[in-house]
Design an enzyme around this catalytic site. Structure first.
Site, PDB file in Angstrom:
ATOM      1  N   TYR A 159       0.840  -1.198   0.000  1.00 23.06           N
ATOM      2  CA  TYR A 159       0.000   0.000   0.000  1.00 23.06           C
ATOM      3  C   TYR A 159       0.878   1.252   0.000  1.00 23.06           C
ATOM      4  O   TYR A 159       0.673   2.172  -0.801  1.00 23.06           O
ATOM      5  CB  TYR A 159      -0.916  -0.008   1.223  1.00 23.06           C
ATOM      6  CG  TYR A 159      -1.766   1.226   1.371  1.00 23.06           C
ATOM      7  CD1 TYR A 159      -2.934   1.380   0.632  1.00 23.06           C
ATOM      8  CD2 TYR A 159      -1.415   2.240   2.264  1.00 23.06           C
ATOM      9  CE1 TYR A 159      -3.726   2.516   0.763  1.00 23.06           C
ATOM     10  CE2 TYR A 159      -2.184   3.372   2.405  1.00 23.06           C
ATOM     11  CZ  TYR A 159      -3.343   3.507   1.658  1.00 23.06           C
ATOM     12  OH  TYR A 159      -4.113   4.633   1.784  1.00 23.06           O
ATOM     13  N   LYS A 163       1.127   4.026  -3.077  1.00 24.45           N
ATOM     14  CA  LYS A 163       0.791   5.432  -2.842  1.00 24.45           C
ATOM     15  C   LYS A 163       1.990   6.344  -3.116  1.00 24.45           C
ATOM     16  O   LYS A 163       1.817   7.504  -3.509  1.00 24.45           O
ATOM     17  CB  LYS A 163       0.277   5.610  -1.413  1.00 24.45           C
ATOM     18  CG  LYS A 163      -1.077   4.967  -1.154  1.00 24.45           C
ATOM     19  CD  LYS A 163      -2.169   5.582  -2.025  1.00 24.45           C
ATOM     20  CE  LYS A 163      -3.550   5.045  -1.706  1.00 24.45           C
ATOM     21  NZ  LYS A 163      -4.608   5.699  -2.500  1.00 24.45           N
TER      22      LYS A 163
END
Length: 254
Positions: A159, A163
């Site tokens: 994640y 990002k």
């Protein structure tokens, strides 16, 4: 009040009641935008549209799978055919998973990147082509404080990596499209009071402990993220591009 009358604003992932997307869509509608609720969840799309219309706003819903190129092309064509333009794209759709690197599989990594980065690329590319013809557009993508501080707030390393990739992609794109009147920016929320974060990260007591490490001593509100996005998408923010705005109560400062 920022004026979005006559503008068409797409918010991906805005059918879910658990994250920030629905709040973003409602905030744009309150500023007069024709909001396009885009999500893979048809029931959620209808709920968001009904909520916005019930508040006196303008909303329309379209099913969209950002990971499927054909779905993206059809979605953009349908929006342009019906409304004639796309002024704003908010890349909110995303997924996460709380897992350690040791337990992570390659499939876990691919699944998160497929939505968070590759899906963002597909919809951004398609909408940017429309915006370039118009010589106007605003693209705002949701990154995360996890992209800068290496997790510790939400999800796993995949994640955080996805990002972080959004930040680099957006800065490069900002340079490419600036002469066409298009701005490209990111927001990097910290700990925000969403149902999806609560489900992944723990109890109310965990929230209290987390808040102690935040200078403002509280978890952020969805509305605080939505308001920042709406400003970045406004005409008034026309000289801001290639930026990433931290919304984290001071938990991370560049």
């Amino acid at each position: 009040m920022l004026d979005f009358n006559g503008q068409v604003a797409i918010v991906t992932g805005s059918g879910s009641p658990r994250g920030i997307g629905r709040c973003i869509a409602r905030t744009f509608a309150r500023q007069g935008a024709q909001v396009i609720v885009a999500d893979i969840n048809e029931a959620g799309i209808n709920e968001t549209v009904d909520i916005i219309k019930g508040e006196g706003g303008k909303a329309d819903g379209f099913k969209l799978d950002v990971t499927n190129e054909d779905s993206v092309k059809e979605f953009v064509k349908n929006v342009v055919d019906k409304y004639g333009r796309i002024d704003v794209l908010v890349n909110n759709a995303g997924i996460s998973q709380k897992i350690t690197v040791d337990a992570m599989t390659l499939e876990d990594m691919k699944r998160v990147f497929n939505v968070n980065m590759f899906g963002l690329f597909l919809i951004t590319q398609a909408c940017a082509r429309v915006m370039r013809k118009q010589k106007y557009g605003r693209i705002v993508s949701l990154s995360s404080v996890s992209a800068k501080r290496g997790g510790g707030v939400f999800g796993g390393a995949h994640y955080s990596a996805s990002k972080a990739a959004i930040l680099g992609f957006s800065k490069n794109l900002a340079r490419e499209v600036a002469e066409d009147g298009i701005t490209v920016n990111c927001v990097c929320p910290g700990a925000i009071n969403t149902d999806i974060r609560k489900a992944m990260e723990g109890s109310e007591e965990d929230d209290k402990r987390l808040a102690q490490d935040i200078p403002m001593k509280r978890i952020g509100l969805r509305e605080e993220v939505a308001d920042t996005i709406v400003f970045l998408a406004s005409k008034e923010a026309g000289y801001i591009t290639g930026e990433d705005i931290d919304i984290n109560g001071g938990s991370h400062m560049d």
